[in-house]
Design a protein around this motif. Structure first.
Motif, PDB file in Angstrom:
ATOM      1  N   SER A 169       2.815   5.660   5.716  1.00 33.33           N
ATOM      2  CA  SER A 169       2.579   6.020   4.313  1.00 33.33           C
ATOM      3  C   SER A 169       2.683   4.814   3.397  1.00 33.33           C
ATOM      4  O   SER A 169       2.228   4.871   2.250  1.00 33.33           O
ATOM      5  N   THR A 170       3.288   3.727   3.888  1.00 34.98           N
ATOM      6  CA  THR A 170       3.322   2.464   3.156  1.00 34.98           C
ATOM      7  C   THR A 170       3.034   1.327   4.128  1.00 34.98           C
ATOM      8  O   THR A 170       3.270   1.452   5.332  1.00 34.98           O
TER       9      THR A 170
ATOM     10  N   ASP B  42      -0.743   8.465   0.365  1.00 34.57           N
ATOM     11  CA  ASP B  42      -0.206   9.825   0.446  1.00 34.57           C
ATOM     12  C   ASP B  42      -0.591  10.482   1.767  1.00 34.57           C
ATOM     13  O   ASP B  42      -1.764  10.447   2.169  1.00 34.57           O
TER      14      ASP B  42
ATOM     15  N   TRP C 163       0.842  -1.187   0.000  1.00 32.16           N
ATOM     16  CA  TRP C 163       0.000   0.000   0.000  1.00 32.16           C
ATOM     17  C   TRP C 163       0.880   1.241   0.000  1.00 32.16           C
ATOM     18  O   TRP C 163       1.888   1.299   0.702  1.00 32.16           O
ATOM     19  N   THR C 164       0.458   2.227  -0.783  1.00 32.49           N
ATOM     20  CA  THR C 164       1.079   3.546  -0.731  1.00 32.49           C
ATOM     21  C   THR C 164      -0.026   4.557  -0.478  1.00 32.49           C
ATOM     22  O   THR C 164      -0.964   4.682  -1.284  1.00 32.49           O
TER      23      THR C 164
ATOM     24  N   THR D  84      -4.955   2.598  -8.361  1.00 34.05           N
ATOM     25  CA  THR D  84      -4.850   3.860  -7.615  1.00 34.05           C
ATOM     26  C   THR D  84      -6.201   4.563  -7.618  1.00 34.05           C
ATOM     27  O   THR D  84      -6.862   4.658  -8.667  1.00 34.05           O
TER      28      THR D  84
END
Length: 885
Positions: free
Chosen positions: A698-699, A693, A690-691, A731
């Motif tokens: 954040s990950t 923002d 997972w990313t 995304t």
């Protein structure tokens, strides 16, 4: 798991994954509107073969009654919804333990498979497993033709379509009804015309329709008419047989229907009986109806009017919805307890039904009947469902199942446990079985004072030369058991067969030679339990009881079925697959065909069984990336001995890479508020990246991480799903909005103006979907063709963050009516719409779907697939639009 020691070379057919000419898909029981029925033919219906009953209607008899009050003259018809809905009913059972496995056939003379609705179809034949169970017990079973009242969506056009007549005088729908009954192997139709709008001419046409059916149906086929339509065409329940409705039963010297179900508010059954006699008909062809759908055995009934004390019954009895026992039960044990009280009374003994309660049970009024009248007779006390499945005492399936085709003939008397002390307690036990999913359990304190005779079966079995009886049991103690056989004759005689009184591990079978009694007729079978010493916690399971000739016992093993083929197979996500199997039925006497899956380690898992020569293998999960799954079919004879195996195989497609998908539990949050990321990727996913923002973290490599955001803003989320075959990424831009006022989100739709394409009635309009109420049947319901739609005017432009839908189950209805597929659109002007949400395959009773923030004044819910099956009626108890004012 049981292994069948037969080489695959016996009979083997391999089917390539993508090379099949037909898809599989779960076959479902049929249902039609009149126009659909006219277009139906068994050859063009891929499910028709699965919907055939395979067991012929057995003969049965009434022996000496055990209840002095009971009569052999009046009959009982049960109008029972054996399945929760009309649509979506699997043709050959399912993988659920909880099922309405009705088991008191001995008190029912005919059963109407109740079904039909304006949203699904109004012509409903019985499911194949219901046909088999009824026929095994000697009970004719009928389908339903139900013309609903207008308030329930009935359309008089359906009546007109049914009654259309060709110039040659034929009624095409009547011909189709006969064809369906013949094709599927059931015994007639219950016709219920309750749709308003008829005329005297329509009533005459209905009479001619019924006469046409009577003239062309087979002698064994039955037509039952419901007291609703009168000779002037109106719907006016007479609650009697009289001049206004007699034309639907008898027309001078010509029979119009075989019987009539009188509506529930009868007052003068003696008058109805007299009317029937004046027409040359038996009063027992009239069935005085009682409605037990809501209260079951707490329903108030004028029993003395129907069954006057010391006098013959006025008419027969019609019971509407005895499936109350299943529908109201908390679990299967509770269901069986409720059924027992309903049919036998609060004493739980059909021979002792006198109580202070008004409800004494059906055993108080009618004598039980039995189909146990020929050799061979074998029972495993199998109820037709279970939490497991056993074969010869070995566990071959460790999960739930139901299939009424596999139900054994259950004990005639449930229960007659006689003792001078405290009788042992009998029950049907799903925790252990010798063959199938259940056995007979007897438990309690066994002692000389508590010696117990458990009467089980009324029989009429002629003992032939070289006849044997066997009983299979399991107990950790001495069995202390005898088998008692009562012989018919001028002077009743009972013999006792002693089971060896020693402790033996596991399932033990004792066999007795009945040749010394050849020529005698067994009129009943009982078990006797006694002990010279006291055993405080005595418990024994009876797994099999069998009486057969030596020739039947020693019958040779059945050969492998021929022409086994996979006629269709589907694959989902590369790891789920199903199949339709077909083979040529053996000419020998086959009890059932069993289907097994061979696992990669060589073990075999029982998938199901059927007396038919087709079987649907429900969706299987691919095991350890296997390339091929082997399926075996084994014929089993009347003694439940497995024959040779035939095999076919499914070739799996190449192992797939994952498809990345996800949702969030919310999209509008305050700084520091947690957001759960919910993975919805295909099941083959082995790794997640997972990313997020602006988030902390954040990950993440967790499957379903929880994150927070410190700063206000709008943030995107990316998920990459990976496995050994590859990876996929998705995304969602500007998905999460972080605002300090996020806590002010409310239901923007509450009390707002709503419109819809349709409504089931004045009390089920669009406004119910936004009134904030779920109880009290406050729902929007819409009939007619899909898609259905509901629009809500929020009154002004609002900021929307998600939607909550409360489907049928949330309002207390069957889960099968939960909305499956739907979309949500938004609009600024109510003219131009933008898609913001699409949901497919939902099964939940309540759904909560967050979306990226969007501004709109109007919201539109589109119902694409209204239920889990074929019901097209929308049922929405609440539609919430979440967001900021």
């Amino acid at each position: 798991m049981k292994k069948i020691g037969v080489s695959l070379a016996v009979s083997f057919a391999a089917c390539a994954a993508l090379g099949l000419s037909a898809s599989a898909a779960q076959p479902h029981s049929s249902y039609w509107y009149p126009e659909q029925l006219l277009k139906w033919s068994p050859g063009a219906d891929p499910d028709a073969k699965f919907n055939r009953g395979s067991i012929p209607l057995q003969e049965r008899f009434t022996g000496d009654k055990v209840n002095a009050n009971a009569s052999k003259d009046p009959k009982i018809v049960a109008l029972s919804a054996l399945n929760a809905g009309t649509s979506g009913v699997p043709s050959q059972g399912s993988d659920k333990f909880a099922a309405n496995t009705f088991g008191y056939w001995q008190y029912v003379d005919k059963l109407v498979y109740w079904g039909g609705s304006a949203g699904e179809g109004i012509i409903v034949p019985p499911s194949a497993d219901a046909i088999d169970a009824a026929h095994k017990n000697g009970v004719p079973i009928m389908g339903t033709v139900f013309f609903p009242p207008s308030v329930y969506g009935g359309k008089y056009d359906w009546v007109k379509q049914t009654l259309q007549q060709k110039p040659d005088g034929s009624f095409p729908v009547a011909d189709k009804l006969i064809e369906v009954a013949k094709t599927y192997g059931f015994d007639g139709w219950f016709i219920n015309q309750e749709t308003e709008g008829g005329t005297p001419a329509d009533a005459q046409k209905m009479k001619e329709f019924l006469k046409y059916l009577e003239a062309r149906k087979s002698p064994s086929m039955q037509i039952m008419w419901y007291d609703s339509m009168t000779k002037d065409g109106a719907i006016s329940w007479q609650n009697a047989l009289n001049d206004k409705n007699e034309m639907f039963l008898q027309d001078k010297q010509q029979k119009v229907s075989d019987s009539m179900f009188l509506n529930f508010w009868w007052r003068d059954l003696a008058g109805s009986a007299a009317k029937a006699k004046s027409l040359g008909r038996s009063p027992y062809e009239l069935y005085a109806g009682i409605d037990v759908e809501a209260k079951g055995y707490d329903t108030g009934i004028q029993w003395d009017m129907l069954f006057p004390q010391g006098k013959p019954a006025a008419t027969s009895l019609g019971i509407y919805r005895p499936d109350w026992a299943f529908n109201s039960a908390e679990n299967m044990k509770d269901f069986f307890a409720r059924e027992n009280k309903f049919w036998v009374g609060q004493n739980g003994d059909p021979s002792r039904t006198d109580t202070n309660q008004a409800w004494k049970g059906m055993a108080h009024y009618v004598a039980e009947q039995s189909p146990v009248n020929r050799l061979q007779f074998v029972t495993h006390f199998n109820t037709g469902s279970g939490q497991q499945y056993f074969v010869d005492g070995k566990l071959v399936r460790d999960k739930g199942w139901n299939n009424r085709s596999l139900q054994d003939i259950l004990p005639t008397w449930r229960w007659m446990a006689e003792s001078k002390g405290t009788a042992l307690k009998p029950s049907l036990d799903w925790s252990d079985a010798y063959y199938g999913g259940s056995s007979l359990k007897v438990e309690g304190t066994l002692s000389p004072a508590n010696a117990t005779t458990l009467k089980l079966y009324r029989t009429d079995l002629a003992i032939e030369p070289a006849t044997k009886l066997s009983v299979t049991y399991k107990t950790s103690q001495k069995p202390g058991m005898k088998v008692a056989l009562t012989f018919a004759g001028p002077k009743e005689e009972t013999v006792y067969l002693d089971v060896k009184d020693k402790v033996q591990p596991g399932w033990t079978t004792e066999t007795f030679n009945l040749t010394p009694y050849k020529g005698k007729r067994i009129s009943s079978i009982s078990l006797v339990f006694d002990s010279k010493e006291t055993i405080p916690a005595y418990a024994i399971n009876i797994g099999k009881l069998s009486i057969s000739s030596v020739k039947q016992e020693q019958s040779s093993s059945l050969p492998a079925v021929k022409d086994l083929k996979i006629t269709g197979s589907d694959f989902r996500d590369g790891i789920y697959g199903d199949a339709r199997l077909e083979w040529t039925a053996l000419e020998q006497d086959v009890k059932q065909y069993e289907i097994y899956r061979v696992l990669p380690d060589g073990k075999e898992e029982f998938l199901g069984a059927t007396p038919n020569n087709v079987y649907y293998v429900p969706e299987m999960k691919r095991s350890n990336k296997e390339d091929m799954t082997v399926l075996k079919v084994v014929a089993v004879n009347g003694q439940y001995r497995a024959g040779q195996a035939a095999a076919a195989a499914i070739k799996w497609p190449a192992y797939p890479k994952p498809a990345a998908r996800f949702k969030t539990d919310k999209t509008l949050v305050a700084p520091g508020e947690q957001v759960k990321l919910i993975d919805q990727s295909t099941e083959v996913t082995e790794e997640w990246l997972w990313t997020i923002d602006g988030a902390s973290p954040s990950t993440s490599t967790d499957k379903q991480p929880v994150v927070t955001f410190a700063e206000e803003g709008v943030y995107s989320v990316t998920l990459t799903a990976k496995n050994s075959a590859g990876q996929d990424s998705v995304t969602k831009q500007a998905l999460i909005t972080v605002r300090k006022d996020a806590g002010a989100a409310v239901n923007l739709a509450l009390g707002k103006a709503a419109k819809a394409d349709n409504a089931c009635g004045p009390a089920e309009g669009a406004a119910n979907a936004v009134d904030g109420k779920v109880t009290g049947n406050s729902k929007w319901c819409a009939l007619g063709n899909l898609p259905h739609w509901l629009t809500v005017d929020l009154g002004a432009e609002k900021t929307i963050s998600g939607f909550v839908l409360k489907h049928a189950e949330a309002g207390g209805e069957w889960a099968g009516f939960n909305t499956s597929d739907y979309t949500v659109q938004v609009s600024a002007d109510g003219v131009t719409w933008t898609d913001v949400l699409e949901v497919k395959g939902n099964r939940a009773g309540e759904t909560n779907d967050a979306v990226a923030l969007v501004k709109a004044r109007y919201v539109k819910l589109n119902i694409v697939k209204a239920s889990q099956g074929g019901d097209t009626a929308a049922r929405i108890y609440e539609f919430e639009v979440r967001g900021l004012q």
